[in-house]
Design a protein around this motif. Structure first.
Motif, PDB file in Angstrom:
ATOM      1  N   VAL A 168     -14.757   5.104  -5.244  1.00 40.49           N
ATOM      2  CA  VAL A 168     -15.101   4.409  -3.989  1.00 40.49           C
ATOM      3  C   VAL A 168     -14.894   2.901  -4.154  1.00 40.49           C
ATOM      4  CG1 VAL A 168     -17.056   3.770  -2.509  1.00 40.49           C
ATOM      5  CG2 VAL A 168     -16.631   6.185  -3.054  1.00 40.49           C
ATOM      6  N   LEU A 169     -15.266   2.369  -5.309  1.00 37.98           N
ATOM      7  CA  LEU A 169     -15.067   0.932  -5.534  1.00 37.98           C
ATOM      8  C   LEU A 169     -13.579   0.575  -5.540  1.00 37.98           C
ATOM      9  CD1 LEU A 169     -17.915   0.464  -8.134  1.00 37.98           C
ATOM     10  CD2 LEU A 169     -17.711  -0.849  -6.003  1.00 37.98           C
ATOM     11  N   THR A 170     -12.746   1.486  -6.054  1.00 36.58           N
ATOM     12  CA  THR A 170     -11.300   1.244  -6.020  1.00 36.58           C
ATOM     13  C   THR A 170     -10.812   1.191  -4.571  1.00 36.58           C
ATOM     14  OG1 THR A 170     -11.123   2.534  -8.061  1.00 36.58           O
ATOM     15  CG2 THR A 170      -9.059   2.007  -6.931  1.00 36.58           C
ATOM     16  N   MET A 171     -11.296   2.140  -3.762  1.00 33.81           N
ATOM     17  CA  MET A 171     -10.863   2.148  -2.356  1.00 33.81           C
ATOM     18  C   MET A 171     -11.390   0.926  -1.609  1.00 33.81           C
ATOM     19  SD  MET A 171     -11.017   6.158  -1.236  1.00 33.81           S
ATOM     20  CE  MET A 171     -12.757   6.336  -1.550  1.00 33.81           C
ATOM     21  N   LEU A 172     -12.615   0.497  -1.931  1.00 39.36           N
ATOM     22  CA  LEU A 172     -13.145  -0.713  -1.273  1.00 39.36           C
ATOM     23  C   LEU A 172     -12.333  -1.939  -1.683  1.00 39.36           C
ATOM     24  CD1 LEU A 172     -17.056  -0.495  -1.444  1.00 39.36           C
ATOM     25  CD2 LEU A 172     -15.664  -0.721   0.631  1.00 39.36           C
ATOM     26  N   ALA A 173     -11.953  -1.995  -2.950  1.00 36.50           N
ATOM     27  CA  ALA A 173     -11.145  -3.136  -3.419  1.00 36.50           C
ATOM     28  C   ALA A 173      -9.787  -3.129  -2.713  1.00 36.50           C
ATOM     29  CB  ALA A 173     -10.971  -3.069  -4.934  1.00 36.50           C
ATOM     30  N   LEU A 174      -9.237  -1.929  -2.512  1.00 35.05           N
ATOM     31  CA  LEU A 174      -7.981  -1.810  -1.763  1.00 35.05           C
ATOM     32  C   LEU A 174      -8.176  -2.310  -0.331  1.00 35.05           C
ATOM     33  CD1 LEU A 174      -5.128  -0.658  -1.071  1.00 35.05           C
ATOM     34  CD2 LEU A 174      -6.204   1.594  -0.828  1.00 35.05           C
ATOM     35  N   TYR A 175      -9.260  -1.878   0.287  1.00 33.90           N
ATOM     36  CA  TYR A 175      -9.550  -2.266   1.674  1.00 33.90           C
ATOM     37  C   TYR A 175      -9.693  -3.792   1.809  1.00 33.90           C
ATOM     38  CZ  TYR A 175     -12.380  -2.700   5.941  1.00 33.90           C
ATOM     39  OH  TYR A 175     -12.879  -3.075   7.152  1.00 33.90           O
ATOM     40  N   PHE A 176     -10.515  -4.379   0.939  1.00 34.05           N
ATOM     41  CA  PHE A 176     -10.683  -5.836   1.005  1.00 34.05           C
ATOM     42  C   PHE A 176      -9.379  -6.545   0.619  1.00 34.05           C
ATOM     43  CE2 PHE A 176     -15.317  -4.800   0.498  1.00 34.05           C
ATOM     44  CZ  PHE A 176     -15.721  -5.347   1.704  1.00 34.05           C
ATOM     45  N   GLY A 177      -8.671  -5.974  -0.338  1.00 35.67           N
ATOM     46  CA  GLY A 177      -7.396  -6.569  -0.751  1.00 35.67           C
ATOM     47  C   GLY A 177      -6.407  -6.605   0.398  1.00 35.67           C
ATOM     48  N   ARG A 178      -6.375  -5.514   1.165  1.00 38.55           N
ATOM     49  CA  ARG A 178      -5.418  -5.440   2.276  1.00 38.55           C
ATOM     50  C   ARG A 178      -5.780  -6.390   3.420  1.00 38.55           C
ATOM     51  NH1 ARG A 178      -1.225  -4.892   3.484  1.00 38.55           N
ATOM     52  NH2 ARG A 178      -1.070  -3.205   5.001  1.00 38.55           N
ATOM     53  N   THR A 179      -7.066  -6.796   3.528  1.00 41.61           N
ATOM     54  CA  THR A 179      -7.394  -7.806   4.537  1.00 41.61           C
ATOM     55  C   THR A 179      -7.073  -9.200   4.012  1.00 41.61           C
ATOM     56  OG1 THR A 179      -9.671  -8.121   3.774  1.00 41.61           O
ATOM     57  CG2 THR A 179      -9.314  -6.394   5.422  1.00 41.61           C
ATOM     58  N   SER A 184       1.677  -4.353   2.058  1.00 42.50           N
ATOM     59  CA  SER A 184       1.605  -2.927   2.385  1.00 42.50           C
ATOM     60  C   SER A 184       2.253  -2.096   1.285  1.00 42.50           C
ATOM     61  CB  SER A 184       2.228  -2.648   3.753  1.00 42.50           C
ATOM     62  OG  SER A 184       3.614  -2.796   3.688  1.00 42.50           O
ATOM     63  N   LEU A 185       3.278  -2.645   0.636  1.00 43.08           N
ATOM     64  CA  LEU A 185       3.894  -1.898  -0.470  1.00 43.08           C
ATOM     65  C   LEU A 185       2.929  -1.718  -1.630  1.00 43.08           C
ATOM     66  CD1 LEU A 185       7.554  -3.291  -0.612  1.00 43.08           C
ATOM     67  CD2 LEU A 185       6.791  -0.967  -0.019  1.00 43.08           C
ATOM     68  N   GLN A 186       2.221  -2.790  -1.939  1.00 45.17           N
ATOM     69  CA  GLN A 186       1.225  -2.690  -3.013  1.00 45.17           C
ATOM     70  C   GLN A 186       0.113  -1.719  -2.619  1.00 45.17           C
ATOM     71  OE1 GLN A 186       0.604  -6.993  -3.001  1.00 45.17           O
ATOM     72  NE2 GLN A 186       1.111  -7.069  -5.181  1.00 45.17           N
ATOM     73  N   GLY A 187      -0.301  -1.811  -1.351  1.00 46.02           N
ATOM     74  CA  GLY A 187      -1.340  -0.903  -0.853  1.00 46.02           C
ATOM     75  C   GLY A 187      -0.902   0.547  -0.951  1.00 46.02           C
ATOM     76  N   GLN A 188       0.347   0.790  -0.560  1.00 43.99           N
ATOM     77  CA  GLN A 188       0.848   2.166  -0.584  1.00 43.99           C
ATOM     78  C   GLN A 188       0.949   2.693  -2.015  1.00 43.99           C
ATOM     79  OE1 GLN A 188       1.152   3.941   2.302  1.00 43.99           O
ATOM     80  NE2 GLN A 188       1.226   5.635   0.827  1.00 43.99           N
ATOM     81  N   ARG A 189       1.322   1.818  -2.927  1.00 45.53           N
ATOM     82  CA  ARG A 189       1.412   2.246  -4.333  1.00 45.53           C
ATOM     83  C   ARG A 189       0.026   2.681  -4.838  1.00 45.53           C
ATOM     84  NH1 ARG A 189       1.726  -2.265  -7.793  1.00 45.53           N
ATOM     85  NH2 ARG A 189      -0.371  -1.598  -8.292  1.00 45.53           N
ATOM     86  N   ILE A 190      -0.989   1.905  -4.481  1.00 44.97           N
ATOM     87  CA  ILE A 190      -2.355   2.246  -4.910  1.00 44.97           C
ATOM     88  C   ILE A 190      -2.787   3.580  -4.307  1.00 44.97           C
ATOM     89  CG2 ILE A 190      -4.785   1.528  -4.733  1.00 44.97           C
ATOM     90  CD1 ILE A 190      -3.663  -1.417  -4.918  1.00 44.97           C
ATOM     91  N   ILE A 191      -2.464   3.787  -3.032  1.00 44.67           N
ATOM     92  CA  ILE A 191      -2.801   5.064  -2.380  1.00 44.67           C
ATOM     93  C   ILE A 191      -2.147   6.229  -3.134  1.00 44.67           C
ATOM     94  CG2 ILE A 191      -2.370   6.454  -0.303  1.00 44.67           C
ATOM     95  CD1 ILE A 191      -2.960   4.017   1.356  1.00 44.67           C
ATOM     96  N   ASP A 192      -0.879   6.075  -3.450  1.00 44.49           N
ATOM     97  CA  ASP A 192      -0.179   7.157  -4.169  1.00 44.49           C
ATOM     98  C   ASP A 192      -0.818   7.405  -5.531  1.00 44.49           C
ATOM     99  OD1 ASP A 192       1.496   7.267  -1.990  1.00 44.49           O
ATOM    100  OD2 ASP A 192       3.113   6.113  -2.932  1.00 44.49           O
ATOM    101  N   GLU A 193      -1.189   6.325  -6.207  1.00 46.34           N
ATOM    102  CA  GLU A 193      -1.801   6.475  -7.534  1.00 46.34           C
ATOM    103  C   GLU A 193      -3.180   7.124  -7.428  1.00 46.34           C
ATOM    104  OE1 GLU A 193       0.696   2.790  -9.571  1.00 46.34           O
ATOM    105  OE2 GLU A 193      -1.285   2.375  -8.720  1.00 46.34           O
ATOM    106  N   LEU A 194      -3.901   6.778  -6.364  1.00 43.52           N
ATOM    107  CA  LEU A 194      -5.210   7.421  -6.157  1.00 43.52           C
ATOM    108  C   LEU A 194      -5.039   8.920  -5.894  1.00 43.52           C
ATOM    109  CD1 LEU A 194      -7.167   4.796  -4.007  1.00 43.52           C
ATOM    110  CD2 LEU A 194      -7.974   5.826  -6.142  1.00 43.52           C
TER     111      LEU A 194
END
Ligand code: F6R
Length: 365
Positions: A168-179, A184-194
């Protein structure tokens, strides 16, 4: 119900591919390359304004918070402080108005975490809870939050809650990171890795046979060290806590390089060091810390990447885990440490699910 498992703890360790998948279900958003949560309850203005995060928790949940600190710094570029709830509640730290509080708790009933959250709210900070127990006091009193959906955790030693909190902390960091600054490419890479993470956890559980052999070799030892750096420093603390609480063996977790500033004096042939040394940025640094221990004749158990020949030249025993990006290594490397504590406790005849002196939730301060 333990099903076919001899203990709740072992069942809960084995549930982790599913519990981590449950923590992610419905929360990864490919169209915006970010994570979404139903109940953060932050206004757009609050979200924009946040410039600092204070995480507060106890025990294993505190260790997840420490993982969160590395995650938020790297992925969201947000400064984070992690505070033991029992300390935070009686301090009066200067807090910028744009700080949010994140309380991390499996049970949602830990007295100190509740009091710390109330104190943060009283000072006017929005408080989020990362919580497992639905409808618990902390979940109800928080301004918003994220449930783990890990299902009841019955073993007193926390296992699946830790990996879900880290997820959950990883997803929150992704969420705050994306704001902020994440593309979006970095965000998508994290989603795929998750998305690949539950499978990596399943593979990590495959180390159980290796762990049993190692447990047999070292179960008589009365002192252990757990060492890791960066993302794996909190996992070293967590591995030591697991061993202490269920097998009553003295264990200390340290940042691997801090050893030479004192604790290395403890090293002898009866004091094994458990090193977290999968491939990554600090691999060479951890390798040289490992050599320092070997030079003092301390046995080395290495949690490392599959087929790592370099580690094999130094370590006495190896436990291999699948390769994942560094920010996900805490989740994957926690698995063998949970299993190691479990197997050693069983060999020593300890009551794994109900260790002495401990309660599942600490509702007194
Ligand atoms: C360790 C353990 C405890 C809890 C701590 C916080 O295995 O279970 O250290 O992590 O008491 O509990 P929660 O997360 O319920 O607030």
């Amino acid at each position: 119900d333990k099903g076919d498992y001899p203990h709740h703890m072992l069942k809960e360790i084995y549930e982790q591919p599913e519990t981590v998948a449950n923590a992610m279900r419905g929360r990864l958003d490919d169209s915006d390359s970010t994570a979404h949560f139903g109940g953060l309850n932050l206004t757009a203005k609050q979200l924009r304004n946040i410039d600092r995060v204070v995480m507060t928790a106890c025990g294993t949940s505190y260790h997840a918070g420490l993982v969160g600190e590395y995650l938020f710094e790297e992925l969201a570029r947000l400064p984070v402080e992690v505070e033991y709830a029992s300390e935070f509640r009686y301090r009066n730290p200067p807090m910028d108005p744009r700080t949010i509080l994140v309380a991390i708790t499996q049970s949602g009933e830990t007295a100190d975490t509740l009091a710390a959250m109330r104190e943060g709210k009283r000072m006017g900070h929005p408080a989020l809870a990362i919580c497992n127990a639905v409808g618990s006091t902390i979940a109800r009193e928080a301004d918003g939050g994220v449930y783990l959906h890990a299902g009841p955790e019955i073993g007193v030693a926390s296992t699946k809650a830790f990996t879900s909190q880290s997820t959950v902390l990883t997803m929150l960091a992704l969420y705050f990171g994306r704001t902020r600054h994440l593309s979006s490419l970095q965000g998508q890479r994290i989603i795929d890795e998750l998305r690949a993470l539950p499978d990596a956890i399943r593979k990590a559980l495959g180390c159980h046979e290796q762990v049993k052999k190692i447990a047999n070799r070292y179960a008589e030892c009365n002192n252990f060290l757990y060492l890791g750096r960066q993302y794996l420093y909190p996992v070293a603390l967590e591995g030591a806590l697991k061993l202490k609480e269920i097998s009553y063996i003295h264990a200390e977790g340290y940042p691997a390089a801090e050893m030479k500033h004192g604790p290395i004096a403890l090293v002898d042939p009866h004091t094994p060091s458990v090193f977290l040394v999968p491939r990554g940025n600090v691999f060479d640094k951890v390798m040289s810390n490992m050599q320092e221990i070997k030079a003092r004749r301390g046995p080395v158990i290495a949690v490392c990447s599959e087929g790592d020949r370099e580690v094999a030249t130094v370590a006495d025993d190896m436990i291999t885990v699948p390769d994942v990006p560094e920010y996900l290594q805490p989740i994957v490397t926690a698995i063998p440490l949970q299993l190691l504590a479990y197997e050693i406790a069983v060999l020593r005849g300890c009551d794994v699910d109900k260790p002495r002196n401990l309660a599942k939730s600490v509702t007194v301060e």
